[in-house]
Design an enzyme around this catalytic site. Structure first.
Site, PDB file in Angstrom:
ATOM      1  N   HIS A 219      -5.598  -9.816  -4.850  1.00 54.51           N
ATOM      2  CA  HIS A 219      -4.229 -10.363  -4.885  1.00 54.51           C
ATOM      3  C   HIS A 219      -4.187 -11.630  -5.747  1.00 54.51           C
ATOM      4  O   HIS A 219      -3.237 -11.862  -6.491  1.00 54.51           O
ATOM      5  CB  HIS A 219      -3.758 -10.733  -3.474  1.00 54.51           C
ATOM      6  CG  HIS A 219      -3.641  -9.568  -2.542  1.00 54.51           C
ATOM      7  ND1 HIS A 219      -4.508  -9.360  -1.497  1.00 54.51           N
ATOM      8  CD2 HIS A 219      -2.756  -8.539  -2.524  1.00 54.51           C
ATOM      9  CE1 HIS A 219      -4.151  -8.259  -0.858  1.00 54.51           C
ATOM     10  NE2 HIS A 219      -3.104  -7.745  -1.453  1.00 54.51           N
TER      11      HIS A 219
ATOM     12  N   GLN B 206       5.875   2.863   5.131  1.00 56.74           N
ATOM     13  CA  GLN B 206       4.846   3.524   4.342  1.00 56.74           C
ATOM     14  C   GLN B 206       3.610   3.923   5.158  1.00 56.74           C
ATOM     15  O   GLN B 206       2.629   4.409   4.599  1.00 56.74           O
ATOM     16  CB  GLN B 206       4.456   2.660   3.139  1.00 56.74           C
ATOM     17  CG  GLN B 206       3.678   1.400   3.463  1.00 56.74           C
ATOM     18  CD  GLN B 206       3.526   0.515   2.230  1.00 56.74           C
ATOM     19  OE1 GLN B 206       4.485  -0.086   1.755  1.00 56.74           O
ATOM     20  NE2 GLN B 206       2.318   0.444   1.688  1.00 56.74           N
TER      21      GLN B 206
ATOM     22  N   GLY C 272      -1.801  -3.877  -8.628  1.00 61.85           N
ATOM     23  CA  GLY C 272      -3.209  -3.618  -8.941  1.00 61.85           C
ATOM     24  C   GLY C 272      -3.410  -2.176  -9.389  1.00 61.85           C
ATOM     25  O   GLY C 272      -2.787  -1.259  -8.850  1.00 61.85           O
TER      26      GLY C 272
ATOM     27  N   LYS D 283      -6.017  -0.692  -8.788  1.00 58.98           N
ATOM     28  CA  LYS D 283      -6.820  -0.094  -7.701  1.00 58.98           C
ATOM     29  C   LYS D 283      -6.025   1.001  -6.996  1.00 58.98           C
ATOM     30  O   LYS D 283      -6.536   2.064  -6.698  1.00 58.98           O
ATOM     31  CB  LYS D 283      -7.211  -1.209  -6.726  1.00 58.98           C
ATOM     32  CG  LYS D 283      -7.660  -0.757  -5.381  1.00 58.98           C
ATOM     33  CD  LYS D 283      -9.142  -0.822  -5.284  1.00 58.98           C
ATOM     34  CE  LYS D 283      -9.711  -0.204  -4.047  1.00 58.98           C
ATOM     35  NZ  LYS D 283      -8.836  -0.058  -2.923  1.00 58.98           N
TER      36      LYS D 283
ATOM     37  N   GLN E  57       0.051   4.536  -6.694  1.00 60.31           N
ATOM     38  CA  GLN E  57       1.176   3.641  -6.368  1.00 60.31           C
ATOM     39  C   GLN E  57       1.768   3.053  -7.654  1.00 60.31           C
ATOM     40  O   GLN E  57       2.987   3.013  -7.844  1.00 60.31           O
ATOM     41  CB  GLN E  57       0.679   2.534  -5.442  1.00 60.31           C
ATOM     42  CG  GLN E  57       1.669   1.405  -5.248  1.00 60.31           C
ATOM     43  CD  GLN E  57       1.249   0.467  -4.131  1.00 60.31           C
ATOM     44  OE1 GLN E  57       1.406   0.779  -2.974  1.00 60.31           O
ATOM     45  NE2 GLN E  57       0.725  -0.701  -4.474  1.00 60.31           N
TER      46      GLN E  57
END
Ligand code: PAF
Length: 292
Positions: A37, A61, A149, A151, A155
Site C-alpha cells: 500500500h 465483495q 496494485g 498483485k 481486479q
C-alpha cells in the site's frame, strides 16, 4: 492529515482543492496497510498534489461471512502509518454510510466479461462488489488519478474496463507488485503463514519466473507448461490451485493478437491461499497449441 468519515465533509474538502487547481490522487484500501500500500501512496504522491486514501472493508465483495468477520481491522495503526506518508485525507466511512439502505438494496456495477472468469469463477459476485464500491468511491472523491496494485491483476483489469466503458475521467495507474527479498509478493495474508510455510512460499514467484522464461524462449504448448508449473509447486510442498496463461488485457486465452500475456497463479499453503502473477511481453509467433 484529516480523518473524515462523512461523504459531505470529504466532498467539501475535495471541492476546495478543485478551486485551488490541485490534482487529486486516490488510493482505495481495506486497511491493514503494508509496504504494498505504501508503494501505491508513494506513486500517488508522484502523480498529484494531494493524496486521498480510503479505508473501508467492503462487505459486498466478500462471499464468505467468516472471511469478512476475520478480516483484520487495524485502523489506529493504519492511521499512524499514513500520518508519516504525506497523505492529506483518509476517508473512513462506516457500512451505514456506504450502504444506507443495505447491501442487497444497493445498485451494483458489473463488468461481466471479466468478473466471472478465473478468480471470479470461484468467488461469485466478488468483482461486482469491487466494481460497485470503487465506482461509488470514485463518485465521492472524483480523483484525477487512482492507483491499484498489479498483485490483484484481475481486479486491476476489471477497474480498467469499468473506467473505459463508463468513460470515467480518471487515469488508472497499476503499480508493480512489491516483493520480499526472496521474491514473495507482499500480502496481508503472508502474516498467517507458519515459519516453515513462509520459507516455502517464494516457490510460487519462482515458478512464475520459470514459466515466463520458458515462454520467452519459445516454448508454446501452454497446457503442458501449466502442468509442469504445477509439478514444481507440488515438489516444493505447495498445493497448486490454478495456473492460467492469459492475454493481459482481455484475460482470455492468448491469441495471435496478444502482445502482452499474464501468468496468473494461486496455491494453497496450509490455511492460506496465495496469489501472484507475472506479465510476459513477447512477440513469439502464435501456434495452435498455445491455446490452453
Ligand atoms: O484491493 C483492495 O483492497 C480492495 O479490493 C479495494 C480495491 C480497496 C476495493 O474494496
Amino acid at each position: 492529515m484529516q480523518v473524515i468519515a462523512e461523504i459531505a465533509s470529504v466532498r467539501d474538502q475535495i471541492l476546495q482543492w478543485r478551486h485551488e487547481g490541485q490534482r487529486i490522487a486516490f488510493v482505495p484500501t481495506m486497511g491493514h496497510l503494508h509496504d504494498g500500500h505504501l508503494a501505491l501512496i508513494k506513486k500517488a504522491l508522484e502523480n498529484a498534489n494531494v493524496v486521498v486514501v480510503s479505508i473501508f472493508v467492503n462487505p459486498m465483495q466478500f462471499n464468505n461471512p467468516d472471511d469478512l468477520a476475520a478480516y483484520p481491522r487495524t485502523i489506529d495503526e493504519d492511521i499512524s502509518k499514513l500520518n508519516m506518508e504525506g497523505v492529506a485525507v483518509v476517508f473512513t466511512p462506516s457500512i451505514d454510510i456506504m450502504y444506507p439502505q443495505g447491501i442487497d438494496n444497493h445498485v451494483f456495477v458489473s463488468v461481466p466479461s471479466l468478473s466471472n472468469i478465473l478468480e471470479g469463477a470461484s468467488r461469485p459476485n466478488h468483482f461486482n462488489g469491487v466494481a460497485t464500491i470503487i465506482s461509488k468511491l470514485f463518485n465521492i472523491i472524483q480523483p484525477d488519478v487512482a492507483l491499484f496494485g498489479e498483485k490483484d491483476f484481475q481486479q486491476l483489469a476489471v477497474i480498467n474496463k469499468m473506467v473505459f466503458d463508463l468513460a470515467l475521467p480518471i487515469s488508472i495507474i497499476g503499480v508493480q507488485t512489491v516483493r520480499e527479498m526472496d521474491g514473495l509478493a507482499i500480502s496481508s495474508r503472508n502474516s498467517r503463514l507458519t515459519v516453515d510455510e513462509r520459507q516455502r512460499a517464494p516457490v510460487l514467484a519462482k515458478t512464475l519466473r520459470w514459466i515466463s522464461s520458458q515462454m520467452r524462449s519459445g516454448r508454446n504448448n501452454y497446457s503442458e507448461l501449466v502442468l509442469d508449473g504445477n509439478d514444481q509447486l507440488r515438489a516444493a510442498g505447495l498445493e497448486p490451485d490454478a495456473i492460467f496463461i492469459r492475454d493481459a488485457i482481455t484475460l482470455q486465452p492468448v491469441t495471435d493478437q496478444t502482445t502482452k500475456a499474464v501468468i496468473l497463479a494461486s496455491t494453497i499453503l496450509g490455511q492460506v491461499r496465495l496469489i501472484d502473477n507475472l506479465i510476459v511481453e513477447y512477440t513469439i509467433p502464435m501456434t495452435d497449441d498455445k491455446k490452453e
